[in-house]
Write a protein that holds these residues in place. Structure first.
Motif, PDB file in Angstrom:
ATOM      1  N   GLN A  22      10.313  14.875  72.495  1.00 13.74           N
ATOM      2  CA  GLN A  22      10.794  14.068  71.095  1.00 13.74           C
ATOM      3  C   GLN A  22       9.607  13.060  70.710  1.00 13.74           C
ATOM      4  O   GLN A  22       9.348  12.944  69.216  1.00 13.74           O
ATOM      5  CB  GLN A  22      11.538  14.568  70.638  1.00 13.74           C
ATOM      6  CG  GLN A  22      13.075  15.504  71.017  1.00 13.74           C
ATOM      7  CD  GLN A  22      12.192  16.653  70.597  1.00 13.74           C
ATOM      8  OE1 GLN A  22      12.075  17.026  69.529  1.00 13.74           O
ATOM      9  NE2 GLN A  22      11.721  18.194  71.460  1.00 13.74           N
ATOM     10  N   GLU A  23       9.866  12.123  71.665  1.00 10.98           N
ATOM     11  CA  GLU A  23       8.501  10.755  70.755  1.00 10.98           C
ATOM     12  C   GLU A  23       7.393  10.998  70.757  1.00 10.98           C
ATOM     13  O   GLU A  23       6.513  10.687  69.597  1.00 10.98           O
ATOM     14  CB  GLU A  23       9.194  10.076  71.794  1.00 10.98           C
ATOM     15  CG  GLU A  23       9.057   8.274  71.808  1.00 10.98           C
ATOM     16  CD  GLU A  23       9.955   7.975  72.750  1.00 10.98           C
ATOM     17  OE1 GLU A  23      10.290   6.763  72.166  1.00 10.98           O
ATOM     18  OE2 GLU A  23       9.437   7.877  73.698  1.00 10.98           O
ATOM     19  N   ALA A  24       6.732  12.122  70.765  1.00 12.60           N
ATOM     20  CA  ALA A  24       5.362  12.274  71.804  1.00 12.60           C
ATOM     21  C   ALA A  24       5.135  13.327  69.963  1.00 12.60           C
ATOM     22  O   ALA A  24       3.997  13.219  69.792  1.00 12.60           O
ATOM     23  CB  ALA A  24       4.679  13.117  72.327  1.00 12.60           C
ATOM     24  N   ILE A  25       6.243  14.549  69.519  1.00 11.73           N
ATOM     25  CA  ILE A  25       5.885  14.863  68.606  1.00 11.73           C
ATOM     26  C   ILE A  25       6.407  14.168  67.586  1.00 11.73           C
ATOM     27  O   ILE A  25       5.604  13.989  66.486  1.00 11.73           O
ATOM     28  CB  ILE A  25       6.752  16.023  68.624  1.00 11.73           C
ATOM     29  CG1 ILE A  25       6.518  16.949  69.900  1.00 11.73           C
ATOM     30  CG2 ILE A  25       6.915  16.588  67.348  1.00 11.73           C
ATOM     31  CD1 ILE A  25       7.423  17.633  70.120  1.00 11.73           C
ATOM     32  N   ARG A  26       7.124  13.491  67.380  1.00  7.99           N
ATOM     33  CA  ARG A  26       7.172  12.167  66.519  1.00  7.99           C
ATOM     34  C   ARG A  26       6.399  10.946  65.919  1.00  7.99           C
ATOM     35  O   ARG A  26       6.376  10.950  64.968  1.00  7.99           O
ATOM     36  CB  ARG A  26       8.650  11.396  66.809  1.00  7.99           C
ATOM     37  CG  ARG A  26       9.755  11.093  65.321  1.00  7.99           C
ATOM     38  CD  ARG A  26      11.257  10.392  65.525  1.00  7.99           C
ATOM     39  NE  ARG A  26      11.491  10.313  67.418  1.00  7.99           N
ATOM     40  CZ  ARG A  26      10.856   9.382  67.889  1.00  7.99           C
ATOM     41  NH1 ARG A  26      10.353   8.048  66.821  1.00  7.99           N
ATOM     42  NH2 ARG A  26      11.745   9.058  68.587  1.00  7.99           N
TER      43      ARG A  26
END
Length: 191
Positions: A22-26
């Protein structure tokens, strides 16, 4: 080398990987390539290099994990996991809270500075999705019995549970580095 409940360990690791995904996406997926490729202010790796370093480990370990899971002896499933001393040592080295010492990357894991940054981020996201699939699959297996070779020596093998812990701690370590780089670049932009 504590004995832990396998499913609780896999829940913890899966939640960590989900957070990384989720961090990589966000944070990184929609960032401009020039930001992702900007070297760290201290001369360290760019964000893209941090992620490419992790991709290099993923390119080695994910196929090995897949192979180990597919060759597993289904009749020997166990509800416990007892980490090895070597696996515990490697995980503690990489865990950001316990492994505060800096390490030089192995020569074959040093990323080039000129990367296709969006492709690097996309590959990292894909690898995290794949890792979640393997963590779910591991619930049906004995993560104590499946042995995975190390990238630094094919003759040394770790238990699958140890490899999961090491790989995810290593990911955490370099994601924190990438986020520090982004924060430092934002601070530099404002001044």
């Amino acid at each position: 080398m504590a004995v832990v409940n396998k499913n609780q360990l896999l829940d913890f690791l899966e939640n960590r990987v989900e957070g990384h995904l989720q961090e990589a996406i966000r944070v990184f997926q929609n960032e401009r390539a020039e930001i992702l490729l900007q070297p760290a202010p201290d001369g360290g790796w760019s964000i893209a290099q941090c992620l490419e370093h992790l991709n290099g480990y993923g390119k080695f370990y994910l196929p090995q994990i897949n192979k180990g899971l597919n060759q597993a002896n289904r009749s020997s499933n166990s509800e416990i996991f007892k980490g090895s001393w070597l696996g515990t040592y490697f995980t503690r080295m990489m865990e950001p809270t316990t492994g505060t010492k800096k390490y030089k990357a192995f020569k074959n894991h040093i990323p080039a500075p000129d990367l296709d940054a969006p492709a690097v981020v996309a590959e990292f996201i894909h690898q995290q999705e794949e890792l979640i699939v393997y963590l779910k699959q591991a619930r049906q297996e004995n993560v104590d019995a499946i042995k995975i070779p190390l990238s630094i020596s094919k003759w040394v093998k770790l238990k699958l549970g140890d490899v999961f812990q090491f790989l995810i701690a290593h990911n955490e370590r370099h994601l924190l580095q990438a986020k520090r780089n982004l924060k430092n670049l934002e601070v530099a932009d404002k001044s």
